[in-house]
Design a protein around this motif. Structure first.
Motif, PDB file in Angstrom:
ATOM      1  N   MET A   1      29.004  -3.092   3.200  1.00 32.98           N
ATOM      2  CA  MET A   1      28.125  -2.479   2.049  1.00 32.98           C
ATOM      3  C   MET A   1      27.007  -3.804   1.604  1.00 32.98           C
ATOM      4  N   ASP A   2      27.739  -5.012   1.404  1.00 35.46           N
ATOM      5  CA  ASP A   2      27.037  -5.953   1.133  1.00 35.46           C
ATOM      6  C   ASP A   2      25.813  -6.360   2.111  1.00 35.46           C
ATOM      7  N   GLN A   3      26.063  -6.322   3.282  1.00 38.87           N
ATOM      8  CA  GLN A   3      25.092  -6.609   4.229  1.00 38.87           C
ATOM      9  C   GLN A   3      24.141  -5.140   4.340  1.00 38.87           C
ATOM     10  N   SER A   4      24.644  -4.165   4.056  1.00 43.56           N
ATOM     11  CA  SER A   4      23.796  -2.848   4.470  1.00 43.56           C
ATOM     12  C   SER A   4      22.705  -2.971   3.338  1.00 43.56           C
ATOM     13  N   VAL A   5      23.249  -2.972   1.991  1.00 46.05           N
ATOM     14  CA  VAL A   5      22.080  -3.030   0.779  1.00 46.05           C
ATOM     15  C   VAL A   5      21.237  -4.082   1.085  1.00 46.05           C
ATOM     16  N   ALA A   6      21.342  -5.217   1.595  1.00 44.84           N
ATOM     17  CA  ALA A   6      20.592  -6.209   1.861  1.00 44.84           C
ATOM     18  C   ALA A   6      19.540  -5.756   2.771  1.00 44.84           C
ATOM     19  N   ARG A   7      19.757  -5.173   3.796  1.00 44.99           N
ATOM     20  CA  ARG A   7      18.841  -4.755   4.755  1.00 44.99           C
ATOM     21  C   ARG A   7      18.099  -3.408   3.964  1.00 44.99           C
ATOM     22  N   PHE A   8      18.878  -2.636   3.435  1.00 39.91           N
ATOM     23  CA  PHE A   8      18.027  -1.502   2.510  1.00 39.91           C
ATOM     24  C   PHE A   8      17.056  -1.719   1.778  1.00 39.91           C
ATOM     25  N   ALA A   9      17.339  -3.077   0.964  1.00 37.70           N
ATOM     26  CA  ALA A   9      16.358  -3.582  -0.118  1.00 37.70           C
ATOM     27  C   ALA A   9      15.197  -3.965   0.781  1.00 37.70           C
ATOM     28  N   GLU A  10      15.143  -4.472   2.015  1.00 40.18           N
ATOM     29  CA  GLU A  10      13.842  -4.730   2.759  1.00 40.18           C
ATOM     30  C   GLU A  10      13.120  -3.715   3.447  1.00 40.18           C
ATOM     31  N   LEU A  11      13.397  -2.580   3.200  1.00 38.67           N
ATOM     32  CA  LEU A  11      12.550  -1.379   3.848  1.00 38.67           C
ATOM     33  C   LEU A  11      11.349  -1.265   3.329  1.00 38.67           C
ATOM     34  N   PRO A  12      10.215  -1.389   4.062  1.00 44.69           N
ATOM     35  CA  PRO A  12       8.801  -0.978   3.305  1.00 44.69           C
ATOM     36  C   PRO A  12       9.004   0.265   2.517  1.00 44.69           C
ATOM     37  N   GLY A  13       9.717   1.376   2.903  1.00 49.25           N
ATOM     38  CA  GLY A  13       9.763   2.728   2.081  1.00 49.25           C
ATOM     39  C   GLY A  13      10.520   2.534   0.649  1.00 49.25           C
ATOM     40  N   ILE A  14      11.370   1.734   0.762  1.00 50.09           N
ATOM     41  CA  ILE A  14      11.998   1.468  -0.475  1.00 50.09           C
ATOM     42  C   ILE A  14      11.342   0.522  -1.481  1.00 50.09           C
ATOM     43  N   LYS A  15      10.641  -0.203  -1.000  1.00 51.42           N
ATOM     44  CA  LYS A  15       9.698  -1.091  -1.742  1.00 51.42           C
ATOM     45  C   LYS A  15       8.613  -0.068  -2.347  1.00 51.42           C
ATOM     46  N   THR A  16       8.098   0.817  -1.624  1.00 55.80           N
ATOM     47  CA  THR A  16       7.040   1.562  -1.935  1.00 55.80           C
ATOM     48  C   THR A  16       7.688   2.467  -3.120  1.00 55.80           C
ATOM     49  N   ALA A  17       8.919   3.057  -3.149  1.00 56.49           N
ATOM     50  CA  ALA A  17       9.645   3.781  -4.118  1.00 56.49           C
ATOM     51  C   ALA A  17       9.825   3.078  -5.226  1.00 56.49           C
ATOM     52  N   VAL A  18       9.987   1.832  -5.280  1.00 62.78           N
ATOM     53  CA  VAL A  18      10.284   1.264  -6.521  1.00 62.78           C
ATOM     54  C   VAL A  18       8.849   1.154  -7.085  1.00 62.78           C
ATOM     55  N   TYR A  19       7.788   0.652  -6.301  1.00 61.84           N
ATOM     56  CA  TYR A  19       6.353   0.576  -7.017  1.00 61.84           C
ATOM     57  C   TYR A  19       5.993   1.919  -7.467  1.00 61.84           C
ATOM     58  N   THR A  20       6.468   2.827  -7.151  1.00 62.51           N
ATOM     59  CA  THR A  20       5.902   4.130  -7.490  1.00 62.51           C
ATOM     60  C   THR A  20       7.151   4.829  -8.812  1.00 62.51           C
ATOM     61  N   ASP A  21       7.915   4.409  -8.800  1.00 65.34           N
ATOM     62  CA  ASP A  21       8.984   4.466  -9.733  1.00 65.34           C
ATOM     63  C   ASP A  21       9.570   5.978  -9.006  1.00 65.34           C
ATOM     64  N   ASN A  22       9.754   5.988  -7.847  1.00 68.13           N
ATOM     65  CA  ASN A  22      10.534   7.346  -7.275  1.00 68.13           C
ATOM     66  C   ASN A  22      11.917   6.906  -7.041  1.00 68.13           C
ATOM     67  N   THR A  23      12.528   6.815  -8.378  1.00 71.27           N
ATOM     68  CA  THR A  23      13.940   6.418  -8.337  1.00 71.27           C
ATOM     69  C   THR A  23      14.875   7.432  -8.043  1.00 71.27           C
ATOM     70  N   SER A  24      14.658   8.627  -8.059  1.00 72.88           N
ATOM     71  CA  SER A  24      15.492   9.864  -7.685  1.00 72.88           C
ATOM     72  C   SER A  24      15.699   9.602  -6.113  1.00 72.88           C
ATOM     73  N   HIS A  25      14.549   9.350  -5.507  1.00 73.57           N
ATOM     74  CA  HIS A  25      14.372   9.304  -3.968  1.00 73.57           C
ATOM     75  C   HIS A  25      15.449   7.863  -3.646  1.00 73.57           C
ATOM     76  N   ILE A  26      15.373   7.004  -4.453  1.00 76.73           N
ATOM     77  CA  ILE A  26      16.297   5.846  -4.064  1.00 76.73           C
ATOM     78  C   ILE A  26      17.950   6.020  -4.274  1.00 76.73           C
ATOM     79  N   GLY A  27      18.032   6.922  -5.238  1.00 80.72           N
ATOM     80  CA  GLY A  27      19.338   7.051  -5.583  1.00 80.72           C
ATOM     81  C   GLY A  27      20.171   8.259  -4.836  1.00 80.72           C
ATOM     82  N   GLU A  28      19.276   9.054  -3.952  1.00 78.16           N
ATOM     83  CA  GLU A  28      19.749   9.759  -2.982  1.00 78.16           C
ATOM     84  C   GLU A  28      20.142   9.086  -1.681  1.00 78.16           C
TER      85      GLU A  28
END
Length: 244
Positions: A1-28
């Motif tokens: 999980m440690d390695q996976s969340v590190a790669r997850f954090a680098e995804l462009p789509g996740i960075k966009t979700a953070v900038y747009t406060d789309n937290t429900s999407h990240i939570g899912e």
């Protein structure tokens, strides 16, 4: 999980979700990743099928969670690992992964931290737990097997017996120690680790399944597919988060 969340954090789509406060999407997505690995571990026999290892997703700003700390022992422990302010966290998501014990349970918490648009420390973390007494710590004398595992390549050395002979290591000792260390024969554990590597590539890269089969030393896609099927994991149902 440690390695996976590190790669997850680098995804462009996740960075966009953070900038747009789309937290429900990240939570899912955090919930899905956690449950995917938990299901894999159950297929592998690493977790008992009747144990509900995954508990919940903690998604919100640290200020709102701070009010719950006195009534929630997990949050109380978790807050000891969080930065006191957002000075060390940027608006880009940062991977977070911690293990700790709150008797009688062992906890694993993984996910993302970031500063939201309101300049608050925000977190989206999955919480898992298992009864501490069910976690067996293997003796350190078997740790040499982890080094062997990193060296082994089934494509170059199809016979483990011949390979251990070349390395002047007792084949029967490796088999015996593998069962004691991992609860599995050496080759079975090797396959399971390759599956986890392949899952990570499927989730977080745009590589084709053929490329993933080569990268993870399956040799070809058909062997990748057969290995997943052998452990009851449907490769076709794993999403390509890097393409979202």
């Amino acid at each position: 999980m440690d390695q996976s969340v590190a790669r997850f954090a680098e995804l462009p789509g996740i960075k966009t979700a953070v900038y747009t406060d789309n937290t429900s999407h990240i939570g899912e997505m955090v919930s899905y990743i956690t449950q995917l690995y938990v299901d894999c571990f159950k297929h592998f026999g690493w977790l008992k099928t009747e144990i509900p290892f995954y508990n919940r997703v903690l998604c919100g700003n640290s200020g709102s969670f701070a009010k719950l700390v006195p009534k929630d022992s997990v949050l109380s422990q978790l807050f000891e690992y969080l930065p006191e302010d957002g000075s060390k966290i940027a608006q880009s998501p940062v991977a977070f992964h911690r293990h700790f014990v709150i008797l009688p349970d062992f906890y694993s918490v993984s996910g993302l931290l970031w500063i939201n648009s309101a300049q608050q420390l925000f977190m989206c973390l999955s919480e898992c737990s298992v009864i501490r007494d069910t976690v067996i710590i293997s003796p350190g004398r078997y740790a040499y097997l982890s080094e062997l595992l990193e060296q082994y390549d089934s494509l170059l050395n199809p016979s483990i017996e011949e390979w251990t002979k070349e390395k002047e290591i007792s084949y029967h000792k490796v088999l015996r120690d593998s069962k004691l260390y991992w609860g599995d024969p050496f080759y079975s554990h090797y396959l399971k680790m390759k599956i986890l590597g392949a899952i990570e590539e499927v989730l977080f890269t745009t590589n084709t399944l053929k490329e993933i089969a080569i990268n993870q030393k399956f040799g070809k896609y058909s062997l990748l597919y057969k290995t997943f099927k052998r452990y009851g994991i449907d490769l076709a149902k794993i999403p390509r988060f890097s393409k979202i």
